[in-house]
Design a protein around this motif. Sequence first.
Motif, PDB file in Angstrom:
ATOM      1  N   TYR A  33       0.834  -1.204   0.000  1.00 19.66           N
ATOM      2  CA  TYR A  33       0.000   0.000   0.000  1.00 19.66           C
ATOM      3  C   TYR A  33       0.874   1.261   0.000  1.00 19.66           C
ATOM      4  O   TYR A  33       0.613   2.214  -0.753  1.00 19.66           O
ATOM      5  CB  TYR A  33      -0.926   0.007   1.218  1.00 19.66           C
ATOM      6  CG  TYR A  33      -1.565   1.348   1.471  1.00 19.66           C
ATOM      7  CD1 TYR A  33      -2.603   1.806   0.661  1.00 19.66           C
ATOM      8  CD2 TYR A  33      -1.115   2.176   2.504  1.00 19.66           C
ATOM      9  CE1 TYR A  33      -3.184   3.055   0.877  1.00 19.66           C
ATOM     10  CE2 TYR A  33      -1.685   3.408   2.722  1.00 19.66           C
ATOM     11  CZ  TYR A  33      -2.718   3.848   1.905  1.00 19.66           C
ATOM     12  OH  TYR A  33      -3.278   5.079   2.116  1.00 19.66           O
ATOM     13  N   ARG A  36       2.214   2.479  -3.237  1.00 14.49           N
ATOM     14  CA  ARG A  36       1.237   2.988  -4.205  1.00 14.49           C
ATOM     15  C   ARG A  36       0.380   4.118  -3.631  1.00 14.49           C
ATOM     16  O   ARG A  36      -0.459   4.677  -4.346  1.00 14.49           O
ATOM     17  CB  ARG A  36       0.324   1.845  -4.663  1.00 14.49           C
ATOM     18  CG  ARG A  36       1.083   0.753  -5.408  1.00 14.49           C
ATOM     19  CD  ARG A  36       0.269  -0.529  -5.504  1.00 14.49           C
ATOM     20  NE  ARG A  36       0.936  -1.551  -6.275  1.00 14.49           N
ATOM     21  CZ  ARG A  36       1.893  -2.347  -5.798  1.00 14.49           C
ATOM     22  NH1 ARG A  36       2.279  -2.201  -4.525  1.00 14.49           N
ATOM     23  NH2 ARG A  36       2.456  -3.265  -6.558  1.00 14.49           N
ATOM     24  N   PHE A  38       0.908   7.188  -2.837  1.00 18.59           N
ATOM     25  CA  PHE A  38       1.047   8.547  -3.359  1.00 18.59           C
ATOM     26  C   PHE A  38       0.100   8.819  -4.529  1.00 18.59           C
ATOM     27  O   PHE A  38      -0.241   9.971  -4.806  1.00 18.59           O
ATOM     28  CB  PHE A  38       2.498   8.790  -3.820  1.00 18.59           C
ATOM     29  CG  PHE A  38       2.908   7.966  -5.013  1.00 18.59           C
ATOM     30  CD1 PHE A  38       2.773   8.463  -6.309  1.00 18.59           C
ATOM     31  CD2 PHE A  38       3.438   6.694  -4.836  1.00 18.59           C
ATOM     32  CE1 PHE A  38       3.150   7.708  -7.401  1.00 18.59           C
ATOM     33  CE2 PHE A  38       3.825   5.937  -5.936  1.00 18.59           C
ATOM     34  CZ  PHE A  38       3.669   6.443  -7.218  1.00 18.59           C
ATOM     35  N   SER A  39      -0.342   7.772  -5.213  1.00 16.51           N
ATOM     36  CA  SER A  39      -1.224   7.959  -6.367  1.00 16.51           C
ATOM     37  C   SER A  39      -2.681   7.616  -6.056  1.00 16.51           C
ATOM     38  O   SER A  39      -3.505   7.528  -6.971  1.00 16.51           O
ATOM     39  CB  SER A  39      -0.742   7.101  -7.539  1.00 16.51           C
ATOM     40  OG  SER A  39      -0.728   5.729  -7.188  1.00 16.51           O
ATOM     41  N   HIS A  40      -3.003   7.418  -4.763  1.00 16.93           N
ATOM     42  CA  HIS A  40      -4.363   7.075  -4.361  1.00 16.93           C
ATOM     43  C   HIS A  40      -4.776   7.904  -3.144  1.00 16.93           C
ATOM     44  O   HIS A  40      -3.924   8.385  -2.388  1.00 16.93           O
ATOM     45  CB  HIS A  40      -4.469   5.582  -4.011  1.00 16.93           C
ATOM     46  CG  HIS A  40      -4.242   4.672  -5.164  1.00 16.93           C
ATOM     47  ND1 HIS A  40      -2.977   4.272  -5.542  1.00 16.93           N
ATOM     48  CD2 HIS A  40      -5.108   4.074  -6.032  1.00 16.93           C
ATOM     49  CE1 HIS A  40      -3.066   3.459  -6.587  1.00 16.93           C
ATOM     50  NE2 HIS A  40      -4.341   3.332  -6.904  1.00 16.93           N
ATOM     51  N   ILE A 119      -5.936  -1.305  -4.516  1.00 20.19           N
ATOM     52  CA  ILE A 119      -4.725  -0.483  -4.564  1.00 20.19           C
ATOM     53  C   ILE A 119      -3.469  -1.342  -4.658  1.00 20.19           C
ATOM     54  O   ILE A 119      -2.583  -1.082  -5.483  1.00 20.19           O
ATOM     55  CB  ILE A 119      -4.649   0.432  -3.324  1.00 20.19           C
ATOM     56  CG1 ILE A 119      -5.761   1.488  -3.370  1.00 20.19           C
ATOM     57  CG2 ILE A 119      -3.280   1.110  -3.228  1.00 20.19           C
ATOM     58  CD1 ILE A 119      -5.851   2.335  -2.118  1.00 20.19           C
ATOM     59  N   ARG A 122      -4.146  -4.394  -8.172  1.00 17.05           N
ATOM     60  CA  ARG A 122      -5.139  -4.033  -9.188  1.00 17.05           C
ATOM     61  C   ARG A 122      -5.308  -5.126 -10.247  1.00 17.05           C
ATOM     62  O   ARG A 122      -6.414  -5.386 -10.725  1.00 17.05           O
ATOM     63  CB  ARG A 122      -4.739  -2.720  -9.859  1.00 17.05           C
ATOM     64  CG  ARG A 122      -5.731  -2.220 -10.898  1.00 17.05           C
ATOM     65  CD  ARG A 122      -5.347  -0.848 -11.398  1.00 17.05           C
ATOM     66  NE  ARG A 122      -4.022  -0.855 -12.016  1.00 17.05           N
ATOM     67  CZ  ARG A 122      -3.796  -1.201 -13.287  1.00 17.05           C
ATOM     68  NH1 ARG A 122      -4.802  -1.573 -14.057  1.00 17.05           N
ATOM     69  NH2 ARG A 122      -2.571  -1.167 -13.788  1.00 17.05           N
TER      70      ARG A 122
END
Length: 301
Positions: A33, A36, A38-40, A119, A122
């Motif tokens: 998590y 990833r 930073f983009s969610h 997240i 995917r």
Amino acid sequence: MESRDLKEIREQRKNSSNAFAFLMFSLLMGCKYALRAFSHPFLKEGLKRLVTPINMSRCFELPNAFNELGFVDGQSYSVLDLSSPKLLSFYIAKKTNSRVVATDIAREELAAWKTLWDIIDRKRTFISSEKLDIMVLDGRHMPYEDETFDRAVCVSVLEHIDADGDTVTIKELARVLKKGGIIVLTLPYSWKYREEYKDHDVYGLYSSSSERFFWSRYYDDQSLFKRLIEPSGLELVRKQYVVEEPISFCKLDEKSAPYSYLFFPLFPLITRATMRITEQPRPNDYRKVSIVSLTLAKREQ
């Protein structure tokens, strides 16, 4: 006495686990998590995998449930997880050849775990969609046909269902269990049966306002038999008591949170040192028992 079939399962079983394995699996999900995030949008459940990957009581409950379910390497299983901590469902789906249905009546919690899964995975390469399904379910009214699942697990759930909900739910679990199947339950234990109420609706399940809301029951041996074992019609394979000595670190963990989270790497070691698992408590043990585990099986007829 265990049936011959259950003895054979125990002899064959190779897929076992421990608290450290669950802690590391939770941290792995947290790291995935973090890579990833930073983009969610921020997700509390993702952060929890890093900050509180496993609490003290789960150090016993989760690996115990996994081991008692009796997964044999190379065999496939259909598994119903009724409202247990979702880490268990993900772990079973990842570590065994099983199709797991992870359920809960709490929609927000399920949505959070589904988002976390989306997240970190995917493309579903970590855990395939064919191995895990997440759905809202009330255990008192299951939509499944009789004898649908090979295994069922319910960790620290039945005690929170008010009125006769625990009895209704265990009957439903027994109904959807296949012959030869196994159910594992963990529950809070007290030397004398008692119920606890709170001044707020913890899970948001009550539609009416009230000055107090049912929170939990603490089972003794008599209530375990009358409310769960006897109504289920299942065979009691094993009853395990968790005796905490010299003090209950599970209660200390709850009362000292969030400060206790700083010591989570030590939780598996602490529980190993302070939790004694027994099937026959000594007379002076009963006031020290905090958790009881039941393994139930449906006889093949």
